[in-house]
Enzyme design. Sequence first.
Site, PDB file in Angstrom:
ATOM      1  N   LYS A  98       0.677   4.554   6.657  1.00  0.00           N
ATOM      2  CA  LYS A  98       0.048   5.634   5.463  1.00  0.00           C
ATOM      3  C   LYS A  98       0.797   6.890   5.629  1.00  0.00           C
ATOM      4  O   LYS A  98       1.309   7.319   6.740  1.00  0.00           O
ATOM      5  CB  LYS A  98      -1.439   5.657   5.652  1.00  0.00           C
ATOM      6  CG  LYS A  98      -2.111   4.328   5.764  1.00  0.00           C
ATOM      7  CD  LYS A  98      -2.214   3.581   4.343  1.00  0.00           C
ATOM      8  CE  LYS A  98      -2.977   2.327   4.542  1.00  0.00           C
ATOM      9  NZ  LYS A  98      -2.454   1.593   3.418  1.00  0.00           N
ATOM     10  N   SER A 108       0.969  -1.305   0.018  1.00  0.00           N
ATOM     11  CA  SER A 108       0.081  -0.128   0.045  1.00  0.00           C
ATOM     12  C   SER A 108       0.755   1.190   0.148  1.00  0.00           C
ATOM     13  O   SER A 108       0.214   2.352  -0.420  1.00  0.00           O
ATOM     14  CB  SER A 108      -1.062  -0.065   1.172  1.00  0.00           C
ATOM     15  OG  SER A 108      -0.364  -0.120   2.277  1.00  0.00           O
TER      16      SER A 108
END
Length: 176
Positions: A84, A41
């Site tokens: 993230k 990700s």
Amino acid sequence: MEHKGVLKNIGGYVFYIILAVVFALTFRTYVFARTTVIGPSMQPTFHDKDSVFLEKVSTETGHISRGEIVTFYSKDENNDDYIKRVIGIAGDKVEIKDGKVYLNGQLLSEDYLPKGTITEPNSLITQYVIPKGYVFVLGDNRGNSTDSRILGPINLKDIRGHVILRVYPFNNIRAF
């Protein structure tokens, strides 16, 4: 008589060992920790199995800045931690339109993404106003990331730390 001296020495060693363990656990819990990136990700910034160090003092004080890369408790069925990039902080308005991210009405410059990256909203919601005590995060691999587009804003209390250094693979060591 010698028996008491030996016991005293052993007691002293045990005290210092316990003190060192308590110090190490406190340091790891509140100051600095190592973690491993799992999944794609955050590509191209991080790859699966990259090893990174986290700074935790700023997360304990609630001071998170835009652009920092953070790990946080996902609250998913596996109790995973996600990694993230922070896009918006409390009070910010994040809008996703035409494949781009806008922060407080201005196109966000995202030079860390490959040219031509398209950011889709992943839901019917295209605008987010970030409440106090939360941040808005996105993965750098926008086509393959479970982030605030799906999870909503992330509570500051769920943030484990922010990345300061990639240490593995060795040929890719980098400070953040």
